[in-house]
Write a protein that holds these residues in place. Structure first.
Motif, PDB file in Angstrom:
ATOM      1  N   CYS A 180     -27.598  -4.872 -29.238  1.00  0.00           N
ATOM      2  CA  CYS A 180     -26.714  -5.238 -28.143  1.00  0.00           C
ATOM      3  C   CYS A 180     -25.346  -4.642 -28.387  1.00  0.00           C
ATOM      4  N   GLY A 181     -24.521  -4.685 -27.355  1.00  0.00           N
ATOM      5  CA  GLY A 181     -23.158  -4.223 -27.507  1.00  0.00           C
ATOM      6  C   GLY A 181     -22.649  -3.498 -26.284  1.00  0.00           C
ATOM      7  N   ASP A 182     -21.494  -2.888 -26.478  1.00  0.00           N
ATOM      8  CA  ASP A 182     -20.906  -2.031 -25.455  1.00  0.00           C
ATOM      9  C   ASP A 182     -21.465  -0.638 -25.679  1.00  0.00           C
ATOM     10  N   PHE A 183     -22.424  -0.259 -24.837  1.00  0.00           N
ATOM     11  CA  PHE A 183     -23.065   1.051 -24.983  1.00  0.00           C
ATOM     12  C   PHE A 183     -22.306   2.138 -24.226  1.00  0.00           C
ATOM     13  N   ASN A 184     -21.330   1.753 -23.406  1.00  0.00           N
ATOM     14  CA  ASN A 184     -20.508   2.710 -22.664  1.00  0.00           C
ATOM     15  C   ASN A 184     -21.322   3.667 -21.799  1.00  0.00           C
ATOM     16  N   VAL A 185     -22.520   3.252 -21.427  1.00  0.00           N
ATOM     17  CA  VAL A 185     -23.343   4.005 -20.489  1.00  0.00           C
ATOM     18  C   VAL A 185     -23.951   3.025 -19.493  1.00  0.00           C
ATOM     19  N   ALA A 186     -23.826   3.363 -18.221  1.00  0.00           N
ATOM     20  CA  ALA A 186     -24.493   2.617 -17.152  1.00  0.00           C
ATOM     21  C   ALA A 186     -25.682   3.467 -16.715  1.00  0.00           C
ATOM     22  N   PRO A 187     -26.877   3.195 -17.235  1.00  0.00           N
ATOM     23  CA  PRO A 187     -27.961   4.167 -17.128  1.00  0.00           C
ATOM     24  C   PRO A 187     -28.665   4.258 -15.781  1.00  0.00           C
ATOM     25  N   LEU A 188     -28.677   3.190 -15.009  1.00  0.00           N
ATOM     26  CA  LEU A 188     -29.478   3.176 -13.792  1.00  0.00           C
ATOM     27  C   LEU A 188     -28.613   3.329 -12.546  1.00  0.00           C
ATOM     28  N   GLU A 189     -29.252   3.697 -11.466  1.00  0.00           N
ATOM     29  CA  GLU A 189     -28.530   3.983 -10.227  1.00  0.00           C
ATOM     30  C   GLU A 189     -27.693   2.804  -9.772  1.00  0.00           C
ATOM     31  N   ASN A 190     -28.210   1.597  -9.928  1.00  0.00           N
ATOM     32  CA  ASN A 190     -27.497   0.415  -9.470  1.00  0.00           C
ATOM     33  C   ASN A 190     -26.764  -0.315 -10.598  1.00  0.00           C
ATOM     34  N   ASP A 191     -26.528   0.423 -11.698  1.00  0.00           N
ATOM     35  CA  ASP A 191     -25.640  -0.068 -12.755  1.00  0.00           C
ATOM     36  C   ASP A 191     -24.201   0.363 -12.501  1.00  0.00           C
ATOM     37  N   VAL A 192     -23.978   1.079 -11.406  1.00  0.00           N
ATOM     38  CA  VAL A 192     -22.633   1.492 -11.009  1.00  0.00           C
ATOM     39  C   VAL A 192     -22.448   1.189  -9.529  1.00  0.00           C
ATOM     40  N   ASN A 249     -21.251   3.083  -7.173  1.00  0.00           N
ATOM     41  CA  ASN A 249     -21.623   4.177  -6.284  1.00  0.00           C
ATOM     42  C   ASN A 249     -22.246   5.292  -7.118  1.00  0.00           C
ATOM     43  N   HIS A 250     -23.550   5.397  -7.045  1.00  0.00           N
ATOM     44  CA  HIS A 250     -24.291   6.341  -7.884  1.00  0.00           C
ATOM     45  C   HIS A 250     -23.831   7.782  -7.673  1.00  0.00           C
ATOM     46  N   LYS A 251     -23.723   8.235  -6.441  1.00  0.00           N
ATOM     47  CA  LYS A 251     -23.379   9.637  -6.172  1.00  0.00           C
ATOM     48  C   LYS A 251     -21.976   9.973  -6.633  1.00  0.00           C
ATOM     49  N   GLN A 252     -21.033   9.074  -6.391  1.00  0.00           N
ATOM     50  CA  GLN A 252     -19.653   9.334  -6.808  1.00  0.00           C
ATOM     51  C   GLN A 252     -19.495   9.307  -8.323  1.00  0.00           C
ATOM     52  N   MET A 253     -20.391   8.606  -9.007  1.00  0.00           N
ATOM     53  CA  MET A 253     -20.251   8.423 -10.458  1.00  0.00           C
ATOM     54  C   MET A 253     -20.991   9.466 -11.286  1.00  0.00           C
ATOM     55  N   LEU A 254     -21.756  10.335 -10.661  1.00  0.00           N
ATOM     56  CA  LEU A 254     -22.599  11.260 -11.422  1.00  0.00           C
ATOM     57  C   LEU A 254     -21.805  12.217 -12.308  1.00  0.00           C
ATOM     58  N   LYS A 255     -20.548  12.463 -11.962  1.00  0.00           N
ATOM     59  CA  LYS A 255     -19.718  13.352 -12.771  1.00  0.00           C
ATOM     60  C   LYS A 255     -18.653  12.594 -13.551  1.00  0.00           C
ATOM     61  N   ILE A 256     -18.792  11.272 -13.582  1.00  0.00           N
ATOM     62  CA  ILE A 256     -17.842  10.433 -14.297  1.00  0.00           C
ATOM     63  C   ILE A 256     -18.480   9.939 -15.598  1.00  0.00           C
ATOM     64  N   ILE A 257     -17.764  10.086 -16.707  1.00  0.00           N
ATOM     65  CA  ILE A 257     -18.307   9.662 -17.996  1.00  0.00           C
ATOM     66  C   ILE A 257     -18.674   8.182 -17.947  1.00  0.00           C
ATOM     67  N   SER A 258     -19.851   7.902 -18.438  1.00  0.00           N
ATOM     68  CA  SER A 258     -20.561   6.616 -18.482  1.00  0.00           C
ATOM     69  C   SER A 258     -21.790   6.641 -17.596  1.00  0.00           C
ATOM     70  N   HIS A 259     -21.859   7.606 -16.634  1.00  0.00           N
ATOM     71  CA  HIS A 259     -23.017   7.648 -15.736  1.00  0.00           C
ATOM     72  C   HIS A 259     -23.520   9.079 -15.514  1.00  0.00           C
ATOM     73  N   THR A 260     -23.067  10.009 -16.337  1.00  0.00           N
ATOM     74  CA  THR A 260     -23.521  11.390 -16.157  1.00  0.00           C
ATOM     75  C   THR A 260     -24.981  11.521 -16.603  1.00  0.00           C
ATOM     76  N   PRO A 261     -25.720  12.448 -16.010  1.00  0.00           N
ATOM     77  CA  PRO A 261     -27.140  12.607 -16.374  1.00  0.00           C
ATOM     78  C   PRO A 261     -27.374  12.826 -17.860  1.00  0.00           C
ATOM     79  N   VAL A 262     -26.485  13.563 -18.536  1.00  0.00           N
ATOM     80  CA  VAL A 262     -26.708  13.845 -19.948  1.00  0.00           C
ATOM     81  C   VAL A 262     -26.562  12.576 -20.793  1.00  0.00           C
TER      82      VAL A 262
END
Length: 268
Positions: free
Chosen positions: A153-165, A167-180
């Motif tokens: 557990c912890g702060d993983f600093n990644v929101a991995p799923l589409e509805n973990d953010v 706005n999925h489309k706006q967040m795709l280039k923002i660190i924490s939700h990028t595909p990589v």
């Protein structure tokens, strides 16, 4: 069987948020609290205050100024171990065992800076390699760990799923939700076939968040959040998972952390 309530919380400075911790402990009565970003050297950590809250057993891996993780427990902690990744002693992972055979890993994955390019931004490279290092370790030791009762557990600093953010489309280039990043965290999750407890109780497409930026004063109204804080368990614990909660009230307290506690209950 004993019901154990485990919480994870990035407190963003334990000394600033000590009253919040006391209030949270009183209201929710967790048996184990995993903290991240404690931001206190061992000599500055409020051991006595925390023990007075009922958490006699404390495992701490900390350093001056930033980072730092701690496991606070009403149960005895065995096999306490500080773990380092990417060749850095930066106080981001501590583990311990409770009740004889339940291993708890408290992990603070690097945030990664602002530019989602590992060549231009070494902090982002560190974040990706950090996840790769842990995943590779557990992949290589899968046979000896796959039957373990393990919680990470912890702060993983990644929101991995589409509805973990928000706005999925706006967040795709923002660190924490990028595909990589999502790819790296997915590899980590698959390394020991971890169960994402949050999504066991709140399946997609429900939006669930544990973090709201300090830059957004109207965070409740706008709800532009991200699910950065996670509790996972190995399949051995699947039948032991009883409940899950994101405790959002702390975000509205005076001088709050931008993260809120996430809680899971187990019958162990």
């Amino acid at each position: 069987m004993t019901n154990i309530k485990l919480a994870t919380w990035n407190v963003n400075s334990i000394r600033i948020r000590l009253e919040h911790l006391a209030r949270f402990a009183k209201e929710k009565q967790p048996d184990v609290i995993c903290l991240q970003e404690v931001k206190a050297k061992p000599e500055d950590f409020p051991f006595d205050d925390i023990r007075a809250l009922g958490y006699e057993n404390i495992a701490l891996y900390s350093q001056a100024g930033y980072n730092g993780v701690a496991i606070l427990s009403k149960y005895h902690l065995d096999n306490i171990e500080e773990r380092d990744w990417v060749g850095k002693h930066d106080a981001r992972h501590i583990k311990a065992t409770i009740l004889g055979d339940v291993e708890i890993n408290d992990i603070y994955i690097p945030a990664g800076g602002d530019i989602p390019d590992p060549i231009e931004n070494l902090s982002f490279a560190h974040k990706l390699t950090f996840m790769d290092d842990i995943a590779e370790y557990w992949e290589q030791h899968k046979k000896e760990n796959q039957d373990k009762k393990m919680i990470i557990c912890g702060d993983f600093n990644v929101a991995p799923l589409e509805n973990d953010v928000w706005n999925h489309k706006q967040m795709l280039k923002i660190i924490s939700h990028t595909p990589v990043e999502v790819e790296r965290l997915t590899r980590l999750k698959k390394s020991l076939d971890f169960i994402d407890i949050g999504r066991e109780f709140h399946p997609e497409p429900e939006k669930i968040f544990s973090w709201w930026s300090y830059r957004n004063p109207n965070w409740q109204k706008n709800n532009k959040g991200r699910r950065l804080d996670h509790i996972w368990a190995t399949p051995k614990l699947k039948e032991n998972i009883k409940s899950y909660e994101i405790f959002t009230p702390t975000r509205a307290w005076e001088r709050p952390s931008d993260h809120v506690p996430v809680i899971a209950e187990f019958s162990l």
